[in-house]
Design a protein around this motif. Structure first.
Motif, mmCIF file in Angstrom:
data_model
loop_
_atom_site.group_PDB
_atom_site.id
_atom_site.type_symbol
_atom_site.label_atom_id
_atom_site.label_comp_id
_atom_site.label_asym_id
_atom_site.label_seq_id
_atom_site.Cartn_x
_atom_site.Cartn_y
_atom_site.Cartn_z
ATOM 1 N N TYR A 47 0.687 -1.274 -0.047
ATOM 2 C CA TYR A 47 -0.009 -0.126 -0.011
ATOM 3 C C TYR A 47 0.758 1.443 0.062
ATOM 4 O O TYR A 47 0.634 2.335 -0.610
ATOM 5 C CB TYR A 47 -1.042 0.084 1.199
ATOM 6 C CG TYR A 47 -2.098 0.962 0.972
ATOM 7 C CD1 TYR A 47 -3.051 0.923 0.092
ATOM 8 C CD2 TYR A 47 -2.243 1.905 2.183
ATOM 9 C CE1 TYR A 47 -4.031 1.855 0.022
ATOM 10 C CE2 TYR A 47 -3.209 2.866 2.130
ATOM 11 C CZ TYR A 47 -4.249 2.856 1.057
ATOM 12 O OH TYR A 47 -5.134 3.722 1.193
ATOM 13 N N PHE A 48 1.821 1.398 0.617
ATOM 14 C CA PHE A 48 2.825 2.249 0.740
ATOM 15 C C PHE A 48 4.312 1.658 0.181
ATOM 16 O O PHE A 48 4.700 0.449 0.419
ATOM 17 C CB PHE A 48 3.041 2.743 1.978
ATOM 18 C CG PHE A 48 1.652 3.485 2.477
ATOM 19 C CD1 PHE A 48 1.506 4.685 2.099
ATOM 20 C CD2 PHE A 48 1.129 2.960 3.520
ATOM 21 C CE1 PHE A 48 0.192 5.157 2.581
ATOM 22 C CE2 PHE A 48 -0.267 3.477 4.238
ATOM 23 C CZ PHE A 48 -0.518 4.660 3.652
ATOM 24 N N SER A 49 5.252 2.427 -0.271
ATOM 25 C CA SER A 49 6.540 2.072 -0.606
ATOM 26 C C SER A 49 7.303 2.128 0.274
ATOM 27 O O SER A 49 6.933 2.637 1.582
ATOM 28 C CB SER A 49 7.150 3.305 -1.723
ATOM 29 O OG SER A 49 7.152 4.489 -1.045
ATOM 30 N N GLU B 281 2.158 3.814 8.889
ATOM 31 C CA GLU B 281 2.357 2.513 9.455
ATOM 32 C C GLU B 281 1.039 1.859 10.081
ATOM 33 O O GLU B 281 1.145 0.334 9.999
ATOM 34 C CB GLU B 281 3.270 2.757 10.571
ATOM 35 C CG GLU B 281 4.639 2.768 10.287
ATOM 36 C CD GLU B 281 5.630 3.110 11.492
ATOM 37 O OE1 GLU B 281 5.920 2.213 12.104
ATOM 38 O OE2 GLU B 281 5.753 4.360 11.594
ATOM 39 N N ASP B 282 0.103 2.443 10.279
ATOM 40 C CA ASP B 282 -1.091 1.776 10.812
ATOM 41 C C ASP B 282 -2.026 1.074 9.791
ATOM 42 O O ASP B 282 -2.660 0.031 10.337
ATOM 43 C CB ASP B 282 -2.084 2.957 11.654
ATOM 44 C CG ASP B 282 -1.476 3.336 12.811
ATOM 45 O OD1 ASP B 282 -1.113 2.487 13.894
ATOM 46 O OD2 ASP B 282 -1.085 4.777 12.989
ATOM 47 N N ILE B 283 -1.798 1.368 8.752
ATOM 48 C CA ILE B 283 -2.498 0.758 7.393
ATOM 49 C C ILE B 283 -1.713 0.059 6.426
ATOM 50 O O ILE B 283 -1.902 -0.094 5.398
ATOM 51 C CB ILE B 283 -3.566 1.657 7.083
ATOM 52 C CG1 ILE B 283 -3.004 2.894 6.112
ATOM 53 C CG2 ILE B 283 -4.553 2.063 8.043
ATOM 54 C CD1 ILE B 283 -3.832 3.719 5.699
ATOM 55 N N LYS B 284 -0.433 -0.119 6.791
ATOM 56 C CA LYS B 284 0.526 -0.423 5.798
ATOM 57 C C LYS B 284 0.279 -1.870 5.444
ATOM 58 O O LYS B 284 0.559 -2.092 4.195
ATOM 59 C CB LYS B 284 2.048 -0.364 6.303
ATOM 60 C CG LYS B 284 2.412 -1.405 7.544
ATOM 61 C CD LYS B 284 4.035 -1.229 7.904
ATOM 62 C CE LYS B 284 4.518 -2.072 9.071
ATOM 63 N NZ LYS B 284 3.423 -2.927 10.017
ATOM 64 N N TYR C 63 -5.498 7.296 7.283
ATOM 65 C CA TYR C 63 -5.087 6.644 8.042
ATOM 66 C C TYR C 63 -5.749 5.936 9.255
ATOM 67 O O TYR C 63 -5.979 4.716 9.782
ATOM 68 C CB TYR C 63 -3.584 7.113 8.739
ATOM 69 C CG TYR C 63 -2.774 7.773 7.610
ATOM 70 C CD1 TYR C 63 -2.352 6.964 6.660
ATOM 71 C CD2 TYR C 63 -2.318 9.125 8.028
ATOM 72 C CE1 TYR C 63 -1.594 7.579 5.862
ATOM 73 C CE2 TYR C 63 -1.573 9.858 7.093
ATOM 74 C CZ TYR C 63 -1.089 9.130 5.904
ATOM 75 O OH TYR C 63 -0.521 9.685 4.855
ATOM 76 N N PHE C 64 -6.419 7.120 9.944
ATOM 77 C CA PHE C 64 -7.025 6.834 11.093
ATOM 78 C C PHE C 64 -8.521 5.901 10.709
ATOM 79 O O PHE C 64 -8.855 4.938 11.382
ATOM 80 C CB PHE C 64 -7.700 8.013 11.907
ATOM 81 C CG PHE C 64 -8.610 7.722 13.097
ATOM 82 C CD1 PHE C 64 -8.505 6.813 14.022
ATOM 83 C CD2 PHE C 64 -9.745 8.823 13.100
ATOM 84 C CE1 PHE C 64 -9.346 6.717 14.815
ATOM 85 C CE2 PHE C 64 -10.604 8.434 14.135
ATOM 86 C CZ PHE C 64 -10.675 7.673 15.099
#
Lengths: 562, 134, 321
Positions: A4-6, A53-56, A411-412
């Motif tokens: 989801y993120f690099s 980071e919470d949704i990586k 993110y939240f």
């Protein structure tokens, strides 16, 4: 499956978060936070900041995707609210059938797009106005219906082929729906043209609202009868509205509302498949849901998003539904009655507006907004109008309907949605392991979970850990009195006379025969609906039919667990 | 050892099943050291009055959210009186508009608590107004 | 109130007087004890039935159904339902009568909830006294429902002529519980919710256990009665009727074999023992507490300057002259 993120983004996030944490520590050394623990109204603890980071671990296509596509996290409709807004559906009903009919015409003239009926308690519980158990209740918190005669008055000059009607009715749902079908027939509207919803969700009654009549097992069977009848003959009708609303009002947490409601849904689907031998795709598209929009804004939005995603997985993976329509969770939302306060009642307008906004951002299909005075009595016309206008302002002025799921990707929001989903699955599995919802109810499991949550919240309120403005903070001594709707005591007297007159003029032999047919169907397992329609047409009363149910199936009583 | 304990009945008259408040209150009374008899939902005034006398309670707390309090609450008081149990204190709670308070007081309801009433305020009232019997 | 008048009222079935006396007995008010002295001589007519079993076994629902069954035959019924007192707050929620509320208006039925108030053994200290009051009220049947909290609920045997042990399939620990003492006290076993899986297994285990017993006093081998889903109204009522008939059979057996006398004797001995303890010990304890003697002794014990056995013997010598 792409990340989801690099890695770069995650590393930057880690580094920046570390810097930020240090900054926070420095600030806290100088002055403390206002309180040490921050949590939702459901006591779900919330972090100060959410980061990539919470949704990586999210997989975009699998977990989020686009509206109109599995898993429907972002909504059922690819067009969002641009095609049409949610249905403005105000729950109403009081006094006699004629009183309620008048209120309905007022609402339709004011731009309401769907009707929603509140019945009084005798009607909800399957008693006629002349039952000793009904004394003092007639017309008090909804409309009193004893016979088809009353029902025809209720829908007088309402175009049943154009307006959809929702009826909040549970143990006696089959009888009231039979009246609706009979009324349509008499008005020359074919069953295939009528649309609406009956709540018809008994499991949540045993769990939370305690409007029950027969024991759980036969109650679910009667529901399966209505689902089967709707599937075959009344295709535009939602034969059940699987409700979390009342679970929440009874004091549950948001996660409990989510989990118990969806597990109820699973129980109904299983019963219809087993008992009626219908294919899941034949009836699943007509299942509808009903959630509470409580005051904790983000928690509610996440709850609704999670609900859609869980249900899509349940339908696709547990029940192997193939029709994408079966994967949809369509739901109605009502703002939280239990969040309103009798103190400084005008504040309720604000609460309701925020809750309604959460419902809209959660992607509801229809919405009821509570009136400011509902914590004191049935709403006055003026108060209802403000509540309706609240929805119209949200739709037409605020711009929140411009784009679909505007909070998606936060993110939240994504993190909380995931967390609530995870916790809901845990409950669902726990209830599966108990042998399903009926046996969990038998053990008192959901009832006790809710009672504990309700008591915990009350204690947090008492200790000031949770705040209700005007109740335990910002209290004023002087209270402005507000106008209250009073139900005229003569409603009961007139209703009794109407009932007596109907009983006098009907063919009581026909009624007796009809009731016998219903009894037979109850015993053999044949669908009761056609017999109910015949019986109400012959002016069998609501209670007469329900008494047959009670005789054949027995009466459920409050197990009173603590 | 002699100790005159206070017994309380929490009852839900009428057909509405909204027992959140009644159940929270029953727990709160228990946690405050009272013996609490809970009748369950869907009770008639007749059942409540009969049970209150069999249980010899000092206080009956009625909860009604359906709007039918105008009939149900006074009926409980009336039945207790008929059975010579006018010394049992009756209080009520639920969705009750201010306009109805006086009528209920006149009928013998000693206190009324509406949504938002704190447990503390209810316990305080009970502590001050419900004394062990003579 | 004039005591004879009180007795007269209770004999006439006056609910208010009887329920107030029960409460005064629970609260250990001395005048109530005096009233009991007069009442005692009029007791001994009722058939007292104890109902015990684990929580969730469906005891209250069964009591409710037994009431219905007895009322059909015209018997009057008194019920004492015991629930636990919180050891932390002293409060209690007494919820058993919820299941019995449909009998609330029946003048032939009297239901009274009791909190354990610290008593162990699944009953309340006042149970024996309350049984006397219901007996004098003229209730033919008195049903005592125990707390059902654990395996130590054998006290019920001291208060009942007939003890029903209620079991449900699938609770796992049933047989364990029976082995731990319930076996000796059961006159009748009920397998409740017998429509559930595991009912036959439980039944077979019970039979096997009974087969191992050496003897049955009076030749009464405890019958096992299966009772199905309470929502299946007709068959449920039939099996409860059967239970009621078996309870009556048991009483007849006690009468015919002379065992009734034994049970009454045991009950009388327990009552006498409790009363003696109350009469002799309570005043001594009270005096020792009030005089501060108690604190002194405790102090000594803590400092290991004395042992409790010697202190007790000395106290006995001083007070019991």
């Amino acid at each position: 499956m792409g990340a989801y993120f690099s890695d770069d983004t995650i590393n930057q996030s880690k580094e920046l978060t570390r810097q930020w944490e240090e900054e926070v520590r420095r600030s806290l050394a100088q002055s403390h936070d206002q309180k040490s623990r921050w949590s939702t109204v459901s006591d779900q603890e919330i972090k100060r900041l959410y980061t990539p980071e919470d949704i990586k671990d999210i997989d975009f296509a699998r977990d989020i995707g686009v509206p109109g596509e599995f898993p429907f996290l972002r909504g059922n409709q690819p067009t969002g609210y641009r095609g049409r807004y949610w249905t403005f559906r105000m729950f109403s009903g009081m006094g006699s059938a004629a009183d309620t009919n008048a209120r309905w015409h007022m609402l339709l003239q004011n731009g309401q797009t769907g009707l929603s009926t509140a019945f009084d308690f005798p009607t909800l519980m399957g008693y006629d106005t002349d039952s000793p158990k009904a004394r003092g209740e007639c017309g008090k918190c909804g409309v009193a219906i004893d016979t088809l005669d009353d029902f025809l008055t209720l829908v007088d000059k309402i175009p049943l082929d154009k307006v959809t009607t929702s009826m909040t009715i549970n143990p006696s749902a089959s009888v009231l729906w039979a009246m609706y079908c009979a009324a349509a027939d008499i008005k020359g509207v074919p069953l295939s043209k009528i649309g609406g919803t009956i709540q018809n969700d008994m499991l949540k009654e045993f769990i939370a609202q305690k409007t029950f009549m027969c024991p759980p097992e036969p109650s679910v069977r009667l529901i399966s009868d209505t689902i089967e009848f709707g599937t075959k003959y009344v295709p535009k009708w939602n034969t059940i509205s699987i409700s979390g609303y009342h679970i929440r009002e009874a004091g549950s947490t948001a996660v409990q509302e989510l989990a118990f409601t969806l597990r109820d849904g699973i129980e109904y689907v299983e019963d219809v498949i087993r008992r009626k031998k219908l294919d899941v795709d034949e009836f699943a598209p007509r299942l509808s849901f009903f959630f509470n929009a409580h005051i904790d804004f983000f928690e509610e939005i996440c709850k609704m998003r999670a609900a859609r995603r869980i249900w899509a997985h349940v339908m696709k993976e547990r029940f192997h539904a193939k029709n994408p329509r079966s994967w949809w969770m369509r739901f109605h939302t009502q703002t939280a009655g239990c969040s309103l306060t009798a103190q400084q009642p005008y504040n309720n307008v604000v609460r309701t507006a925020i809750e309604a906004l959460a419902g809209v951002l959660g992607g509801t299909q229809s919405l009821h907004t509570n009136s400011l005075d509902e914590v004191l009595a049935l709403p006055t016309e003026h108060a209802v109008q403000i509540a309706l206008r609240t929805q119209q302002i949200i739709a037409e002025e605020t711009g929140v309907a411009n784009t679909i799921d505007p909070l998606g990707g936060s993110y939240f929001i994504e993190s909380l949605t995931n967390k609530m989903e995870e916790e809901a699955w845990k409950y669902i599995e726990q209830i599966d392991n108990m042998g399903g919802m009926i046996s969990a109810i038998d053990k008192g499991f959901p009832q006790m979970e809710i009672a504990d949550a309700a008591y915990r919240f009350q204690q947090q309120l008492e200790s000031g850990e949770k705040i209700m403005v005007g109740v335990n903070k910002y209290v004023t001594d002087e209270e402005q009195p507000i106008p209250i709707l009073q139900i005229d005591e003569k409603v009961e007297k007139e209703q009794l006379e109407r009932l007596k007159a109907v009983k006098r003029r009907r063919d009581s032999r026909a009624v007796k025969r009809d009731l016998e047919e219903i009894r037979k169907a109850c015993k053999t397992g044949e669908n009761v609906m056609p017999y109910c329609i015949q019986a109400v047409k012959d002016m069998a009363t609501l209670q007469e039919v329900c008494d047959v149910y009670r005789e054949v199936f027995g009466e459920y009583r409050d197990p009173g667990l603590f | 050892m002699t100790e005159k304990r206070i017994r309380i009945m929490v009852a839900k008259p009428g057909l509405d099943g909204h027992d959140r408040g009644a159940r929270i209150l029953a727990r709160a009374f228990r946690d405050a050291g009272y013996e609490v008899i809970y009748t369950g939902v869907h009770q008639t005034p007749e059942q409540i009055a009969a049970a209150a006398i069999q249980e010899d309670v000092d206080l009956v707390g009625l909860s009604c959210l359906s709007g039918a309090h105008g009939y149900l609450f006074p009926r409980v008081v009336e039945l207790l009186r008929e059975k010579g149990a006018e010394d049992i204190t009756v209080i009520g709670g639920g969705i009750i508009p201010d306009q109805d308070f006086q009528k209920l007081y006149d009928a013998g309801i000693k206190a009324i608590f509406t949504p938002g009433a704190s447990l503390e305020s209810i316990l305080e009232w009970v502590g001050a107004n419900v004394k062990p019997r003579d | 109130m004039e005591e004879s008048e009180q007795l007269k009222k209770i004999k006439a079935g006056d609910v208010r007087t009887a329920s107030r006396l029960i409460r005064n007995l629970e609260d250990e008010i001395p005048e109530a004890k005096n009233a009991l002295k007069r009442i005692f001589l009029h007791t001994g007519k009722a058939h007292v039935v104890g109902i015990t079993g684990s929580p969730g076994a469906g005891k209250s629902t069964l009591v409710d159904a037994l009431i219905t069954s007895y009322r059909k035959k015209g018997d009057t019924v008194g019920v004492l339902a015991v629930d636990p007192t919180s050891p932390f707050t002293g409060g209690a929620i007494l919820g058993d009568r919820i299941r019995m509320q449909k009998h609330a208006e029946d003048s032939g039925v009297f239901v009274r909830s009791l909190a354990t108030r610290g008593a162990l053994g699944g009953l309340s200290k006042a149970v024996g006294d309350a049984v006397h009051v219901l007996d004098v009220m003229g209730k033919n049947l008195i049903l005592i429902e125990t707390v059902g909290a654990g395996q130590q609920e054998v006290d019920i045997i001291n208060h009942s002529h007939t003890v029903i042990v209620v079991l449900v399939p699938g609770m796992g620990d049933d047989i364990q519980a029976i082995k731990a003492g319930m076996m000796e006290i059961a006159d009748i076993f009920v397998i409740n919710k017998a429509d559930r899986d595991g009912a036959n297994k439980l039944y077979n285990e019970l039979v096997a256990m009974l087969n191992m017993a050496h003897e049955f006093p009076g030749g009464w081998r405890p019958p096992i009665i299966k009772i199905g889903n309470c929502f299946d109204a007709v068959s449920f009522a039939q099996s409860v009727d059967k239970l009621a008939a078996t309870v009556a059979d048991h009483y007849r057996c006690l009468e015919e074999t002379g065992l009734l006398g034994d049970r009454m004797k045991r009950k009388a001995m327990v009552e006498l023992g409790e009363s003696l303890r109350d009469a002799i010990l309570s005043p001594i304890l009270k005096e020792m507490t009030q005089s501060g003697e108690m604190d002194l002794f405790v102090e000594k014990l803590l400092k290991k300057e004395a042992d409790p056995y010697t202190i007790a013997e000395e106290a006995a010598r001083r007070y019991l002259k």
